[in-house]
Design a protein around this motif. Structure first.
Motif, mmCIF file in Angstrom:
data_model
loop_
_atom_site.group_PDB
_atom_site.id
_atom_site.type_symbol
_atom_site.label_atom_id
_atom_site.label_comp_id
_atom_site.label_asym_id
_atom_site.label_seq_id
_atom_site.Cartn_x
_atom_site.Cartn_y
_atom_site.Cartn_z
ATOM 1 N N ALA A 197 0.834 -1.202 0.000
ATOM 2 C CA ALA A 197 0.000 0.000 0.000
ATOM 3 C C ALA A 197 0.868 1.252 0.000
ATOM 4 O O ALA A 197 0.597 2.223 -0.728
ATOM 5 N N LEU A 198 1.929 1.236 0.803
ATOM 6 C CA LEU A 198 2.866 2.359 0.810
ATOM 7 C C LEU A 198 3.524 2.525 -0.560
ATOM 8 O O LEU A 198 3.699 3.649 -1.051
ATOM 9 N N SER A 199 3.877 1.390 -1.171
ATOM 10 C CA SER A 199 4.469 1.433 -2.506
ATOM 11 C C SER A 199 3.490 2.025 -3.520
ATOM 12 O O SER A 199 3.865 2.847 -4.366
ATOM 13 N N HIS A 200 2.240 1.625 -3.430
ATOM 14 C CA HIS A 200 1.216 2.127 -4.354
ATOM 15 C C HIS A 200 1.011 3.626 -4.179
ATOM 16 O O HIS A 200 0.837 4.362 -5.162
ATOM 17 N N VAL A 217 4.144 9.934 -7.446
ATOM 18 C CA VAL A 217 5.123 10.214 -8.494
ATOM 19 C C VAL A 217 4.427 10.430 -9.833
ATOM 20 O O VAL A 217 4.748 11.369 -10.580
ATOM 21 N N MET A 218 3.465 9.590 -10.151
ATOM 22 C CA MET A 218 2.816 9.638 -11.453
ATOM 23 C C MET A 218 1.824 10.790 -11.587
ATOM 24 O O MET A 218 1.756 11.448 -12.639
ATOM 25 N N VAL A 257 11.684 7.173 -12.254
ATOM 26 C CA VAL A 257 11.452 6.949 -10.824
ATOM 27 C C VAL A 257 10.387 5.878 -10.614
ATOM 28 O O VAL A 257 10.534 4.992 -9.764
ATOM 29 N N TYR A 258 9.316 5.938 -11.387
ATOM 30 C CA TYR A 258 8.230 4.960 -11.272
ATOM 31 C C TYR A 258 8.734 3.549 -11.567
ATOM 32 O O TYR A 258 8.402 2.605 -10.849
ATOM 33 N N SER A 259 9.552 3.409 -12.608
ATOM 34 C CA SER A 259 10.055 2.085 -12.995
ATOM 35 C C SER A 259 10.955 1.494 -11.923
ATOM 36 O O SER A 259 10.839 0.312 -11.570
#
Length: 218
Positions: free
Chosen positions: A22-25, A31-32, A45-47
């Motif tokens: 969830a933190l990652s999402h 970022v997006m 950064v997203y990749s």
């Protein structure tokens, strides 16, 4: 595999994996959509974040499945399907946490800001495509995307959870296939307790066999 606090293990592992993912999402969405970074920097950064998150996700599933197996009786075989079902169920619980987190995050940041961020990214992609001369090929696609985003409404908590469940069942199943192939095991026959049981069973059946032979000879 399924006894001795199985569901407690599944829920505990699912909660930990779910919180991490969830933190990652949330980081990925920020970022997006909300960061305002250039498109190239956003993609980079997203990749990187996505690759790191997937590595952590797979590692946690492997770790919790291994710990669960180690708590089981070593004399009992753990089949491929048993490990796979454990991993998928942990992923399902994680998916619930991610769906809840996505709902609360959208509420906190505002759905209008989310829509504006998506439209900004589409505009950036259009300008990038126009620089290489491919605008005409993708113009209809971009127009349709803008129309869909503008007409969409904020998803409910149930839609978010259901969507997240589907995603994590698929990802958990894929990762689970690899983990199951690694962690499945046959029954262990080297423990002292196992040898003592085999000796006791052997003595018992020898005595029983002698009694049957003596009884039949009378």
């Amino acid at each position: 595999m399924y006894g001795g606090g199985f569901w407690q293990d599944v829920m505990r592992a699912g909660a930990i994996v779910g919180i991490v993912m969830a933190l990652s999402h949330i980081v990925e969405q920020y970022v997006m959509i909300y960061s305002g970074m250039s498109l190239s920097a956003t993609v980079l950064v997203y990749s990187v974040e996505w690759l790191v998150a997937m590595a952590i996700y797979a590692f946690l599933l492997f770790l919790f499945a291994k710990q669960r197996i180690e708590r089981c009786d070593p004399k009992i075989a753990i089949g491929f399907s048993q490990v796979l079902s454990y991993v998928v169920m942990v992923s399902m619980f994680a998916g619930v946490f991610v769906g809840l987190a996505n709902t609360f995050y959208l509420d906190a940041m505002g759905y209008d800001r989310y829509v504006d961020g998506m439209l900004m990214r589409i505009d950036e992609m259009q300008r990038m495509v126009s620089k290489v001369g491919g605008e005409e090929l993708y113009d209809d696609m971009f127009t349709e995307m803008v129309s869909i985003i503008r007409s969409s409404t904020q998803p409910t908590i149930f839609v978010n959870i259901f969507s997240s469940l589907n995603s994590y069942i698929l990802s958990g199943g894929f990762v689970g296939l690899i983990i199951s192939a690694i962690l499945r095991r046959d029954a262990t026959t080297n423990s002292n307790e196992y040898r003592q049981r085999r000796e006791w069973h052997g003595q018992f059946f020898c005595i029983l066999n002698r009694q049957l032979i003596n009884g039949s000879s009378l």
